[in-house]
Write an enzyme that holds these catalytic residues in place. Structure first.
Site, short mmCIF file in Angstrom:
data_model
loop_
_atom_site.label_atom_id
_atom_site.label_comp_id
_atom_site.label_asym_id
_atom_site.label_seq_id
_atom_site.Cartn_x
_atom_site.Cartn_y
_atom_site.Cartn_z
N CYS A 122 0.78 -1.21 -0.06
CA CYS A 122 -0.06 -0.04 -0.11
C CYS A 122 0.97 1.35 0.01
O CYS A 122 0.33 2.43 -0.15
CB CYS A 122 -1.21 -0.21 1.20
SG CYS A 122 -2.05 -1.45 1.10
N HIS A 174 -2.79 7.71 6.11
CA HIS A 174 -3.16 6.73 5.72
C HIS A 174 -4.59 6.41 6.09
O HIS A 174 -5.30 5.77 5.28
CB HIS A 174 -1.93 5.73 6.09
CG HIS A 174 -2.00 4.23 5.59
ND1 HIS A 174 -2.09 4.35 4.00
CD2 HIS A 174 -2.18 3.01 5.78
CE1 HIS A 174 -2.02 2.88 3.66
NE2 HIS A 174 -2.19 2.26 4.72
N HIS A 188 -9.73 2.07 0.51
CA HIS A 188 -8.28 1.70 0.52
C HIS A 188 -7.96 1.24 -0.90
O HIS A 188 -8.23 -0.18 -1.41
CB HIS A 188 -8.04 0.65 1.62
CG HIS A 188 -6.55 0.77 1.65
ND1 HIS A 188 -5.54 1.42 0.93
CD2 HIS A 188 -5.76 0.01 2.47
CE1 HIS A 188 -4.34 1.19 1.18
NE2 HIS A 188 -4.37 0.32 2.34
#
Lengths: 265, 397
Positions: B163, B291, B325
């Protein structure tokens, strides 16, 4: 042609079933074919705690084995080194497992296999095993992964005048993936690069140029077993380092660009 | 030696995600607090997803048909928003194709297409003839496709660190341009929803049954999404008024493959390195795109980190309530959210959060705010304990 990046090569690591370490690789690359062994399918990867070593996929084991060898030879603390792990395909056995499981019983996907499927699994296990908080990267450039990874780590070492670790690895295609991926062997190689100093075993000068020239060939002895393995594109450099012969190599970083790498001792 | 890095101009950027195709649509969704999350209709898992509508009926142009995959469809769709493809082609024309680098992040590349090939194996258990396309079924396929579609001939690299992938592309580009190995870099990333990530995150019990609620006290997991984004980086002289990439920090947690360091050690290091490299102090930061996945652990660690390092004046938020996400694309999607904050004087809040976790300091905001944003950070953290923080600033007035 670009400006040159200059650095020293301080440590070398290698693992494949017939080249379990740099000493035996040197011996074999210098022509001593009888030194060829069959080291078996799993390298020691002694840097991993035993529990993780048992569970770790093949890609992690061979990458960490080569990386540890290179750091030991360089007498550098692994935790101090920013690192780049390069692989064209990642762990193909895990990809095969994931795709086969998803096709049949998707709710049974193993959480451990899933988190081991990320391309940065070897980089992650390496950082955990060595306690390294430095920049940790995982890259791919297809067949040109070794050259592109070498450029990436040379830039890291160059930008901040410090030692850095490169490890490239690829493992055999498994199952139906064999129809689309030609890799049939396991091969890993690692280098510790640093600003040149007398502790280096070789001096390297690297430029980026066009891709129209002939690439350095993989030594004939190892060509048959590793021709389809992108990590084995490191073998011409390993060959020059083993023979301690000055060399000018062309290593692909993309279909249209090469590294022009001069090695001296 | 000084760690300070020379800034780069971000002369063009674009994003395509569940919350909109193109920067204007995304900015509009942010301003009107319109989430892109929908109930999962890709498989039977009971969760919400941030899918890009219409990909199923948007095949690649015929000349790219051998590259067909959901990931390449999204890449092509993304390249064609905001005039980005034209801007990239103009840079290639201006500098020469060999002087334009391409560095893209992806977590799963086209594995969705490989999954499909496994569902459609022939009677001998082998790939169907139509799926024997070596160009598609590997990690670097995305970058090779974009290289082919745009015609760049400079260095070409895939970064795949889960990620943080498409955040780290900015750092690599900054090193490459600084060393004089390219005059411009096209960076970005693309990741698409597929069985591997939906069932994989489900197996780790990290997926929420509801739309994700970053930093909420009662958050219960993430919503997965997909996205594509690109940015064109050049030396500041090319466009002094453009927003700038001023620094980056990259680090490893050295803790666990799928859980963050409990004190956020690696994340803190990435943040502090980004500040040092860009030569800015914490109180100069106006906005932080966090994040903020809405996983229990990530948000607790990140909230404590922000509370520890920054004054109350900083506006910090997670935009994952809008996008889900987007994994390997999260770095570029959120870099674009950060660049939009600078460009448009608008700091998004945190969608779906109602009662903030007690770990949150005054920095983490639920509501959107109109405010001047001169300096902004974007955090991206990934599996393997892989962290990247990017620092951006407004260009010359």
């Amino acid at each position: 042609m670009s400006a040159a990046l200059e650095f020293g090569i301080e440590g070398i690591g290698v693992w494949s079933p017939e080249l379990p370490n740099w000493a035996s690789a040197q011996n074999i690359l210098c022509g001593n074919v009888e030194a060829m062994v069959d080291a078996g399918a799993r390298p020691p990867a002694a840097i991993l705690p035993p529990g993780e070593r048992r569970r770790a996929p093949e890609s992690v084991l061979i990458a960490l084995e080569a990386a540890q060898q290179a750091c030991t030879m360089a007498q550098r603390e692994p935790r101090d080194l920013p690192h780049v792990f390069g692989s064209a395909y990642g762990d193909l056995a895990i990809n095969d497992y994931l795709c086969a499981t998803l096709a049949r019983t998707p709710r049974e996907v193993s959480p451990t296999k899933f988190h081991n499927s990320v391309h940065n699994a070897p980089a992650g296990y390496w950082a955990i095993a060595t306690g390294c908080h430095e920049n940790s990267s995982a890259v791919s450039a297809g067949d040109a992964t070794f050259g592109a990874g070498l450029l990436e780590v040379a830039l890291l070492a160059h930008r901040e005048s410090r030692a850095a670790l490169l490890c490239v690895y690829d493992v055999p295609a498994v199952g139906p993936l064999r129809d689309v991926i030609a890799c049939r062997s396991a091969f890993a190689a690692a280098l510790v690069l640093a600003p040149w100093s007398p502790r280096a075993v070789a001096r390297a000068k690297l430029r980026v140029g066009d891709g129209a020239t002939t690439l350095a060939p993989v030594p004939a002895l190892l060509h048959a077993s590793h021709a389809g393995n992108p990590a084995a594109a490191s073998l011409p450099l390993l060959d020059a380092l083993a023979r301690r012969e000055p060399a000018a190599l062309r290593i692909a970083i993309s279909p249209s660009l090469n590294l022009h790498l001069e090695i001296s001792f | 030696m000084s760690l300070l890095v020379p800034p780069l101009a971000v002369t063009a950027f674009t994003v395509t995600c569940a919350a909109g195709r193109g920067a204007d649509a995304f900015a509009c969704a942010l301003a009107t607090r319109q989430s892109g999350l929908v109930y999962n209709d890709l498989n039977e898992l009971p969760c919400w997803i941030g899918r890009v509508a219409g990909l199923e009926v948007a095949p690649l142009p015929r000349e790219f048909s051998e590259w067909e995959s959901r990931n390449h469809r999204l890449a092509w769709l993304g390249l064609n928003q905001d005039g980005f493809r034209e801007r990239a082609l103009a840079a290639i024309e201006r500098y020469g194709a060999a002087r334009v680098a391409l560095i893209l992040g992806t977590s799963t590349s086209s594995i969705g297409e490989t999954e499909r090939a496994y569902r459609e194996l022939d009677a001998d258990g082998r790939f169907d003839a139509a799926q024997r396309r070596s160009r598609v079924h590997h990690t670097h396929a995305l970058a090779e496709f974009v290289q082919h579609a745009l015609g760049t001939r400079g260095p070409c690299l895939t970064i795949s660190t889960a990620c943080s992938s498409s955040a780290k592309v900015f750092a690599s580009a900054q090193r490459l341009l600084h060393a004089g190995l390219a005059d411009a870099a096209i960076v970005g990333g693309v990741d698409t929803l597929c069985g591997s990530v939906l069932y994989g995150f489900n197996s780790l019990e990290l997926v929420s049954g509801e739309p994700c609620r970053p930093f909420d006290a009662d958050r219960n997991g993430l919503s997965l999404g997909e996205g594509a984004g690109f940015a064109l980086l050049e030396n500041v002289a090319a466009d002094a008024a453009a927003p700038r990439l001023i620094g980056h920090g990259e680090s490893a947690d050295a803790h666990h493959m799928s859980a963050p360091h409990p004190q956020g050690l690696g994340a803190q290091r990435a943040l502090e390195d980004a500040l040092v490299r860009s030569g800015i102090a914490p109180d100069e930061v106006d906005y932080i795109n966090l994040h903020g996945t809405a996983s229990r652990q990530n948000d607790a660690v990140e909230a404590a980190l922000v509370a520890r390092l920054f004054p109350a004046s900083v506006h910090a938020s997670s935009t994952k309530g809008w996008t889900g996400h987007t994994l390997g694309a999260a770095g570029i999607v959120e870099a674009v959210a950060t660049l939009l904050a600078i460009e448009r004087g608008f700091a998004p809040g945190t969608l779906n959060a109602q009662n903030l976790d007690p770990a949150c300091g005054p920095q983490i905001r639920i509501d959107n705010a109109q405010r001047r944003v001169r300096v902004a950070l974007s955090n991206s953290f990934g599996f393997g304990g892989n962290n990247c923080c990017l620092a951006f600033a407004a260009g010359a007035a």
